[in-house]
Design a protein around this motif. Structure first.
Motif, PDB file in Angstrom:
ATOM      1  N   UNK A   1      88.678  48.266  15.623  1.00  0.00           N
ATOM      2  CA  UNK A   1      88.997  49.588  15.080  1.00  0.00           C
ATOM      3  C   UNK A   1      89.520  49.495  13.646  1.00  0.00           C
ATOM      4  N   UNK A   2      90.452  48.525  13.422  1.00  0.00           N
ATOM      5  CA  UNK A   2      91.010  48.351  12.087  1.00  0.00           C
ATOM      6  C   UNK A   2      89.907  48.042  11.075  1.00  0.00           C
ATOM      7  N   UNK A   3      89.015  47.119  11.436  1.00  0.00           N
ATOM      8  CA  UNK A   3      87.945  46.733  10.517  1.00  0.00           C
ATOM      9  C   UNK A   3      87.021  47.909  10.227  1.00  0.00           C
ATOM     10  N   UNK A   4      86.789  48.771  11.216  1.00  0.00           N
ATOM     11  CA  UNK A   4      85.941  49.954  11.016  1.00  0.00           C
ATOM     12  C   UNK A   4      86.520  50.853   9.937  1.00  0.00           C
ATOM     13  N   UNK A   5      87.835  51.138  10.016  1.00  0.00           N
ATOM     14  CA  UNK A   5      88.460  52.034   9.047  1.00  0.00           C
ATOM     15  C   UNK A   5      88.491  51.403   7.659  1.00  0.00           C
ATOM     16  N   UNK A   6      88.766  50.113   7.581  1.00  0.00           N
ATOM     17  CA  UNK A   6      88.788  49.431   6.283  1.00  0.00           C
ATOM     18  C   UNK A   6      87.403  49.421   5.657  1.00  0.00           C
ATOM     19  N   UNK A   7      86.388  49.201   6.479  1.00  0.00           N
ATOM     20  CA  UNK A   7      85.019  49.119   5.962  1.00  0.00           C
ATOM     21  C   UNK A   7      84.590  50.407   5.275  1.00  0.00           C
ATOM     22  N   UNK A  26      85.297  45.066   1.769  1.00  0.00           N
ATOM     23  CA  UNK A  26      84.640  46.239   2.342  1.00  0.00           C
ATOM     24  C   UNK A  26      83.524  46.734   1.428  1.00  0.00           C
ATOM     25  N   UNK A  27      82.876  47.833   1.814  1.00  0.00           N
ATOM     26  CA  UNK A  27      81.713  48.321   1.071  1.00  0.00           C
ATOM     27  C   UNK A  27      82.065  48.673  -0.367  1.00  0.00           C
ATOM     28  N   UNK A  28      83.204  49.347  -0.559  1.00  0.00           N
ATOM     29  CA  UNK A  28      83.587  49.734  -1.916  1.00  0.00           C
ATOM     30  C   UNK A  28      83.878  48.503  -2.777  1.00  0.00           C
ATOM     31  N   UNK A  29      84.459  47.480  -2.165  1.00  0.00           N
ATOM     32  CA  UNK A  29      84.735  46.250  -2.909  1.00  0.00           C
ATOM     33  C   UNK A  29      83.446  45.534  -3.293  1.00  0.00           C
ATOM     34  N   UNK A  30      82.422  45.609  -2.443  1.00  0.00           N
ATOM     35  CA  UNK A  30      81.130  45.005  -2.776  1.00  0.00           C
ATOM     36  C   UNK A  30      80.545  45.635  -4.033  1.00  0.00           C
ATOM     37  N   UNK A  31      80.656  46.954  -4.125  1.00  0.00           N
ATOM     38  CA  UNK A  31      80.174  47.641  -5.326  1.00  0.00           C
ATOM     39  C   UNK A  31      80.997  47.213  -6.541  1.00  0.00           C
ATOM     40  N   UNK A  32      82.304  47.228  -6.379  1.00  0.00           N
ATOM     41  CA  UNK A  32      83.219  46.840  -7.456  1.00  0.00           C
ATOM     42  C   UNK A  32      82.924  45.425  -7.952  1.00  0.00           C
ATOM     43  N   UNK A  33      82.762  44.478  -7.022  1.00  0.00           N
ATOM     44  CA  UNK A  33      82.560  43.080  -7.384  1.00  0.00           C
ATOM     45  C   UNK A  33      81.162  42.794  -7.912  1.00  0.00           C
TER      46      UNK A  33
END
Length: 217
Positions: A1-7, A26-33
């Motif tokens: 559950x925690x990983x779902x919300x962070x993702x 997470x997904x937003x960090x992938x874009x950022x990086x």
């Protein structure tokens, strides 16, 4: 559950090991990086990390064109985690009198109109910006006001990666118009987020692709 919300969190979240390798993001960090060197982010996290526990601080942080309003950094089991906070509510914007607009055609009209007034305009359009709904009259009035005392200017458009804005509890990605000219006054709007700088202006525009029958997003 925690990983779902962070993702699906809109805030970039990254976990490094002690060698600066990325264990999770997470997904937003992938874009950022994909735009920012991971070494720069790791060095920032190491520099600002507490000796133990979690450190949270709210202040403006900038990595190239990515701007955040704060961060949380901490160590856990020899791993370093950092979460950057995106500012999604810089001002209360409204969505009224929206009409469908092709972005490149709108800016081409601006260029031709200003050329007729003796203002030399260089333009660069991001072709990936789709047709969107916006308050066209307000946007044109803003641009013309920004340039009414100018002899020349550069106008460009782009999609802002990794940044969103919330309006009426809905989240929208953003496009941006940058106008490089000598500014002569500070300009505000109830419909768009405007950044005033010594080099000109930036207008952030919600990417609204569809609206309901009441002409709201």
């Amino acid at each position: 559950m925690f990983k779902f919300w962070i993702e699906y969190d809109i805030n970039p979240f990254i976990v490094f090991d002690y060698k600066s390798n990325i264990i999770y993001c997470n997904q937003e960090a992938e874009i950022f990086l994909s735009y920012i060197n991971k070494k720069e982010v790791f060095e920032f996290a190491i520099k600002n990390a507490p000796n133990n526990g979690i450190k949270t601080e709210f202040k403006e942080i900038k990595f190239d064109k990515f701007e955040f309003m704060g961060y949380s950094i901490g160590f856990y089991e020899e791993k370093l985690g950092v979460r950057f906070f995106i500012n999604t509510e810089k001002q209360n914007l409204t969505l009224h009198n929206l009409e469908k607009v092709k972005f490149s055609m709108l800016l081409e009209f601006v260029k031709e109109y200003l050329n007729l007034k003796g203002i030399n305009i260089d333009t660069f359009y991001d072709p990936s910006i789709p047709e969107i709904y916006l308050n066209k009259k307000e946007l044109l009035n803003i641009i013309f006001e920004m340039l009414e005392n100018s002899k020349s200017a550069k106008i460009s458009s782009k999609i802002i990666v990794g940044e969103y804005i919330k309006i009426d509890n809905k989240k929208y990605p953003l496009a941006q118009i940058d106008i490089i000219t000598k500014p002569f006054k500070k300009i505000k709007s109830d419909f768009f987020e405007i950044e005033n700088s010594q080099n000109g202006y930036s207008i952030k525009i919600p990417l609204i692709k569809e609206i309901n029958e009441n002409n709201t997003a």
